[in-house]
Design a protein around this motif. Sequence first.
Motif, PDB file in Angstrom:
ATOM      1  N   LEU A  16      28.620 106.891 -16.513  1.00 37.10           N
ATOM      2  CA  LEU A  16      28.391 107.172 -17.927  1.00 37.10           C
ATOM      3  C   LEU A  16      28.260 108.673 -18.130  1.00 37.10           C
ATOM      4  O   LEU A  16      27.415 109.330 -17.528  1.00 37.10           O
ATOM      5  CB  LEU A  16      27.107 106.470 -18.396  1.00 37.10           C
ATOM      6  CG  LEU A  16      26.822 106.466 -19.895  1.00 37.10           C
ATOM      7  CD1 LEU A  16      27.891 105.675 -20.645  1.00 37.10           C
ATOM      8  CD2 LEU A  16      25.440 105.873 -20.162  1.00 37.10           C
ATOM      9  N   LYS A  17      29.145 109.233 -18.961  1.00 36.61           N
ATOM     10  CA  LYS A  17      29.112 110.668 -19.226  1.00 36.61           C
ATOM     11  C   LYS A  17      28.072 110.994 -20.289  1.00 36.61           C
ATOM     12  O   LYS A  17      28.257 110.686 -21.468  1.00 36.61           O
ATOM     13  CB  LYS A  17      30.494 111.154 -19.682  1.00 36.61           C
ATOM     14  CG  LYS A  17      31.489 111.323 -18.548  1.00 36.61           C
ATOM     15  CD  LYS A  17      32.747 112.013 -19.046  1.00 36.61           C
ATOM     16  CE  LYS A  17      33.679 112.334 -17.890  1.00 36.61           C
ATOM     17  NZ  LYS A  17      34.893 113.063 -18.351  1.00 36.61           N
ATOM     18  N   VAL A  18      26.975 111.593 -19.874  1.00 33.78           N
ATOM     19  CA  VAL A  18      25.917 111.987 -20.801  1.00 33.78           C
ATOM     20  C   VAL A  18      25.430 113.385 -20.420  1.00 33.78           C
ATOM     21  O   VAL A  18      25.453 113.761 -19.249  1.00 33.78           O
ATOM     22  CB  VAL A  18      24.727 111.003 -20.767  1.00 33.78           C
ATOM     23  CG1 VAL A  18      25.108 109.676 -21.369  1.00 33.78           C
ATOM     24  CG2 VAL A  18      24.206 110.809 -19.351  1.00 33.78           C
ATOM     25  N   THR A  19      24.994 114.129 -21.417  1.00 32.70           N
ATOM     26  CA  THR A  19      24.423 115.449 -21.170  1.00 32.70           C
ATOM     27  C   THR A  19      22.991 115.283 -20.660  1.00 32.70           C
ATOM     28  O   THR A  19      22.366 114.237 -20.878  1.00 32.70           O
ATOM     29  CB  THR A  19      24.421 116.290 -22.454  1.00 32.70           C
ATOM     30  OG1 THR A  19      23.592 115.636 -23.436  1.00 32.70           O
ATOM     31  CG2 THR A  19      25.836 116.429 -23.010  1.00 32.70           C
ATOM     32  N   VAL A  24      17.983 110.697 -21.118  1.00 26.59           N
ATOM     33  CA  VAL A  24      16.798 109.851 -21.325  1.00 26.59           C
ATOM     34  C   VAL A  24      17.007 108.876 -22.484  1.00 26.59           C
ATOM     35  O   VAL A  24      16.768 107.672 -22.332  1.00 26.59           O
ATOM     36  CB  VAL A  24      15.539 110.710 -21.547  1.00 26.59           C
ATOM     37  CG1 VAL A  24      14.351 109.826 -21.939  1.00 26.59           C
ATOM     38  CG2 VAL A  24      15.207 111.505 -20.293  1.00 26.59           C
ATOM     39  N   PRO A  25      17.447 109.337 -23.683  1.00 20.97           N
ATOM     40  CA  PRO A  25      17.713 108.377 -24.775  1.00 20.97           C
ATOM     41  C   PRO A  25      18.750 107.319 -24.393  1.00 20.97           C
ATOM     42  O   PRO A  25      18.588 106.145 -24.744  1.00 20.97           O
ATOM     43  CB  PRO A  25      18.223 109.262 -25.913  1.00 20.97           C
ATOM     44  CG  PRO A  25      17.652 110.610 -25.630  1.00 20.97           C
ATOM     45  CD  PRO A  25      17.627 110.725 -24.141  1.00 20.97           C
ATOM     46  N   ALA A  26      19.805 107.713 -23.662  1.00 19.42           N
ATOM     47  CA  ALA A  26      20.832 106.762 -23.245  1.00 19.42           C
ATOM     48  C   ALA A  26      20.249 105.720 -22.295  1.00 19.42           C
ATOM     49  O   ALA A  26      20.541 104.526 -22.407  1.00 19.42           O
ATOM     50  CB  ALA A  26      21.994 107.483 -22.584  1.00 19.42           C
ATOM     51  N   PHE A  27      19.417 106.177 -21.368  1.00 16.09           N
ATOM     52  CA  PHE A  27      18.787 105.267 -20.413  1.00 16.09           C
ATOM     53  C   PHE A  27      17.878 104.274 -21.133  1.00 16.09           C
ATOM     54  O   PHE A  27      17.941 103.063 -20.872  1.00 16.09           O
ATOM     55  CB  PHE A  27      17.978 106.068 -19.383  1.00 16.09           C
ATOM     56  CG  PHE A  27      17.296 105.216 -18.349  1.00 16.09           C
ATOM     57  CD1 PHE A  27      17.959 104.857 -17.185  1.00 16.09           C
ATOM     58  CD2 PHE A  27      15.999 104.770 -18.547  1.00 16.09           C
ATOM     59  CE1 PHE A  27      17.334 104.066 -16.230  1.00 16.09           C
ATOM     60  CE2 PHE A  27      15.364 103.982 -17.602  1.00 16.09           C
ATOM     61  CZ  PHE A  27      16.037 103.631 -16.438  1.00 16.09           C
ATOM     62  N   ASN A  83      22.875 105.215 -12.414  1.00 15.92           N
ATOM     63  CA  ASN A  83      23.614 106.471 -12.257  1.00 15.92           C
ATOM     64  C   ASN A  83      23.358 107.491 -13.360  1.00 15.92           C
ATOM     65  O   ASN A  83      23.893 108.605 -13.306  1.00 15.92           O
ATOM     66  CB  ASN A  83      25.123 106.184 -12.205  1.00 15.92           C
ATOM     67  CG  ASN A  83      25.555 105.621 -10.871  1.00 15.92           C
ATOM     68  OD1 ASN A  83      24.975 105.937  -9.843  1.00 15.92           O
ATOM     69  ND2 ASN A  83      26.571 104.769 -10.893  1.00 15.92           N
ATOM     70  N   VAL A  84      22.560 107.112 -14.368  1.00 18.71           N
ATOM     71  CA  VAL A  84      22.359 108.014 -15.508  1.00 18.71           C
ATOM     72  C   VAL A  84      21.782 109.353 -15.067  1.00 18.71           C
ATOM     73  O   VAL A  84      22.213 110.421 -15.518  1.00 18.71           O
ATOM     74  CB  VAL A  84      21.449 107.359 -16.572  1.00 18.71           C
ATOM     75  CG1 VAL A  84      21.005 108.388 -17.606  1.00 18.71           C
ATOM     76  CG2 VAL A  84      22.186 106.225 -17.263  1.00 18.71           C
ATOM     77  N   PHE A  85      20.793 109.328 -14.166  1.00 16.73           N
ATOM     78  CA  PHE A  85      20.117 110.553 -13.746  1.00 16.73           C
ATOM     79  C   PHE A  85      20.686 111.136 -12.453  1.00 16.73           C
ATOM     80  O   PHE A  85      20.140 112.090 -11.912  1.00 16.73           O
ATOM     81  CB  PHE A  85      18.618 110.288 -13.569  1.00 16.73           C
ATOM     82  CG  PHE A  85      17.938 109.827 -14.828  1.00 16.73           C
ATOM     83  CD1 PHE A  85      17.784 110.693 -15.908  1.00 16.73           C
ATOM     84  CD2 PHE A  85      17.479 108.535 -14.950  1.00 16.73           C
ATOM     85  CE1 PHE A  85      17.179 110.271 -17.080  1.00 16.73           C
ATOM     86  CE2 PHE A  85      16.851 108.102 -16.113  1.00 16.73           C
ATOM     87  CZ  PHE A  85      16.702 108.978 -17.174  1.00 16.73           C
ATOM     88  N   ARG A  91      27.779 110.341  -7.587  1.00 17.25           N
ATOM     89  CA  ARG A  91      27.781 108.926  -7.977  1.00 17.25           C
ATOM     90  C   ARG A  91      28.762 108.146  -7.093  1.00 17.25           C
ATOM     91  O   ARG A  91      29.883 107.846  -7.475  1.00 17.25           O
ATOM     92  CB  ARG A  91      28.168 108.788  -9.452  1.00 17.25           C
ATOM     93  CG  ARG A  91      27.137 109.376 -10.400  1.00 17.25           C
ATOM     94  CD  ARG A  91      27.605 109.323 -11.843  1.00 17.25           C
ATOM     95  NE  ARG A  91      26.587 109.860 -12.742  1.00 17.25           N
ATOM     96  CZ  ARG A  91      26.768 110.071 -14.049  1.00 17.25           C
ATOM     97  NH1 ARG A  91      27.945 109.768 -14.602  1.00 17.25           N
ATOM     98  NH2 ARG A  91      25.807 110.565 -14.778  1.00 17.25           N
ATOM     99  N   TYR A  92      28.292 107.817  -5.913  1.00 18.61           N
ATOM    100  CA  TYR A  92      29.150 107.130  -4.950  1.00 18.61           C
ATOM    101  C   TYR A  92      28.970 105.615  -5.044  1.00 18.61           C
ATOM    102  O   TYR A  92      27.913 105.114  -5.401  1.00 18.61           O
ATOM    103  CB  TYR A  92      28.821 107.596  -3.529  1.00 18.61           C
ATOM    104  CG  TYR A  92      29.072 109.067  -3.297  1.00 18.61           C
ATOM    105  CD1 TYR A  92      30.379 109.569  -3.257  1.00 18.61           C
ATOM    106  CD2 TYR A  92      28.017 109.954  -3.134  1.00 18.61           C
ATOM    107  CE1 TYR A  92      30.620 110.921  -3.052  1.00 18.61           C
ATOM    108  CE2 TYR A  92      28.246 111.311  -2.926  1.00 18.61           C
ATOM    109  CZ  TYR A  92      29.542 111.784  -2.882  1.00 18.61           C
ATOM    110  OH  TYR A  92      29.782 113.121  -2.688  1.00 18.61           O
ATOM    111  N   ILE A  93      30.039 104.903  -4.709  1.00 13.82           N
ATOM    112  CA  ILE A  93      30.008 103.446  -4.670  1.00 13.82           C
ATOM    113  C   ILE A  93      30.969 102.974  -3.588  1.00 13.82           C
ATOM    114  O   ILE A  93      32.042 103.560  -3.396  1.00 13.82           O
ATOM    115  CB  ILE A  93      30.403 102.838  -6.041  1.00 13.82           C
ATOM    116  CG1 ILE A  93      30.284 101.313  -6.017  1.00 13.82           C
ATOM    117  CG2 ILE A  93      31.814 103.260  -6.437  1.00 13.82           C
ATOM    118  CD1 ILE A  93      30.502 100.664  -7.383  1.00 13.82           C
TER     119      ILE A  93
END
Length: 314
Positions: A16-19, A24-27, A83-85, A91-93
């Motif tokens: 998820l692409k977030v600044t 925090v709001p997205a999470f 993966n947000v933070f 971000r490996y999988i």
Amino acid sequence: MDNTTSSTSILLLEGLKVTPQSSVPAFVLLLVIYVFTLLSNISLVVLITLERSLHQPMYLLFCNMTVNDAFGATAIIPPLLSNVFVPSSERYIRYTSCAIQAFCAHVHASTCHTVLMIMAFDRYVAICRPLQYGAIMTNRMVVKLSASAWTVSLLLVVVLVGLSVRLSRCRGVVFNPFCDNASLFKLSCDSVLINNIYGLGYTVVLLGSSLGSMTLTYLKIAIVCLSGRSKAVNSRALQTCATHLSLYIIMFVSGAIIIILHRFPSLSAHRKLASIMFHVVPPAMNAIIYGLQIKAVRQRIFIIFTRNIVTVGK
């Protein structure tokens, strides 16, 4: 080939692409939606199981939808949250985990169609052949319809994902918030012609059969209701059908938007957002739309609400 495959067993997931400011709001938003989705859908299943008056084919078939919604949300939202933070470069999988997530995501999407189709069949029999409803919609028939909805989805998706897993891999980055079938075959430098042909056939068969069956079913239901003599019965039947149809429209439009946006590479960011919304919004809304239509659910919510008011008043 073996070295290439081995080197790409660990993939880098775009996520998820977030600044940093909006992480925090997205999470919090995703977490609230996920908790609400699980609680609402599981509560509906428990209520339908415990309430003997709800042991009717219509509600038992709907349990397939609630289970599928909880399943789909669980396959997508927790990995996004984890993966947000995490920095995008870390971000490996594992490829196996990516393939499993892709399989679960497509099973959820496919089962949405097949479950709504068997629910439409139930409404058709109830309204168009009411005298034969009890003889047709037996417990055995409910089990058969439920099993067929899941089996068809599983078989279609096993082939879909299997065709992608068989390919060798020469890339190690998944340019998507989560893993899906397209993400898997885009990791390969082999020819994906077979994947594209089957993927197109899979989409046409699934969407065509669901749209066709829903259209024919509700045309017949509308004709019967409009030509019926009992306005009260027809009104109640149309109310139930409107609820079911609204679920289908939400699901179909959400899926169609993703398919359309695939044709416009410049709108990849919008497509990624739409793909997340498909696994987040309908599962959360289905329980509200269908749950509130059930009288027993409304009564239970009213009792809880009034009890809380009395407690606060004291």
